[in-house]
Enzyme design. Structure first.
Site, short mmCIF file in Angstrom:
data_model
loop_
_atom_site.label_atom_id
_atom_site.label_comp_id
_atom_site.label_asym_id
_atom_site.label_seq_id
_atom_site.Cartn_x
_atom_site.Cartn_y
_atom_site.Cartn_z
N GLN A 117 0.82 -1.21 0.00
CA GLN A 117 0.00 0.00 0.00
C GLN A 117 0.86 1.26 0.00
O GLN A 117 0.58 2.23 0.71
CB GLN A 117 -0.96 -0.04 1.20
CG GLN A 117 -1.90 -1.23 1.07
CD GLN A 117 -2.90 -1.32 2.20
OE1 GLN A 117 -3.15 -0.35 2.91
NE2 GLN A 117 -3.48 -2.49 2.36
N CYS A 118 1.86 1.25 -0.82
CA CYS A 118 2.83 2.34 -0.95
C CYS A 118 2.66 2.98 -2.33
O CYS A 118 2.24 2.30 -3.27
CB CYS A 118 4.24 1.76 -0.80
SG CYS A 118 5.60 2.89 -1.10
#
Length: 158
Positions: free
Chosen positions: A34-35
């Site tokens: 989730q970057c």
């Protein structure tokens, strides 16, 4: 201590010995699902597909130390990488890359290849390339796209 003396674990807890990768180039990456840099999974997978038969091993070490960008459990993270990014290269269980609980692979790599922040990892998707004889070759910034590493991979696989 050499790179080949180190170990890690799969998301299911099975041991991975770096010694199994003797005579192969190894690309170690701290990852997160989730970057903002998560699209790099596709580029890493492409390197894996294009060079695994020539001796490249890509190892993804998920890390939740940067703004909680890897909140998933080990199993969920592995599934997310496969479904959302087509990842078939080896992932490990989540690790710390900084601080007192730094995983031994990252302690070794940071001791041998410092970066902009000295021995600290700046962010997710910091990459380390190890030569087929187990020597740390080069450290790449999180923003370095996997395709920019291809020339170095070709050079050390000769």
């Amino acid at each position: 201590m050499e790179f080949y003396d180190l170990k890690a674990e799969t998301p299911q807890g099975k041991e991975i010995s770096m010694g199994d990768f003797k005579d192969k180039a190894v690309l170690v990456v701290n990852t997160a699902t989730q970057c903002g840099l998560t699209p790099q999974f596709e580029g890493l997978e492409k390197l894996h597909q294009d060079y695994q038969a020539k001796g490249l091993v890509v190892l993804g070490f998920p890390c939740n130390q940067f703004m909680g960008q890897e909140p998933l459990s080990n199993d969920q993270m592995e599934e997310s990488c496969k479904i959302n990014h087509g990842v078939t290269f080896q992932l490990t269980k989540k690790v710390d890359v900084n601080g007192k609980d730094t995983h031994p692979v990252f302690k070794y790599l940071k001791d041998n290849l410092g970066g902009t922040f000295g021995k600290k990892i700046k962010w997710n998707f910091t990459k380390f390339l190890i030569t087929p004889d187990g020597k740390p070759f080069k450290r790449y910034a999180p923003t370095t796209k996997p395709e920019k590493i291809e020339g170095d991979i070709k050079a050390i696989l000769k």
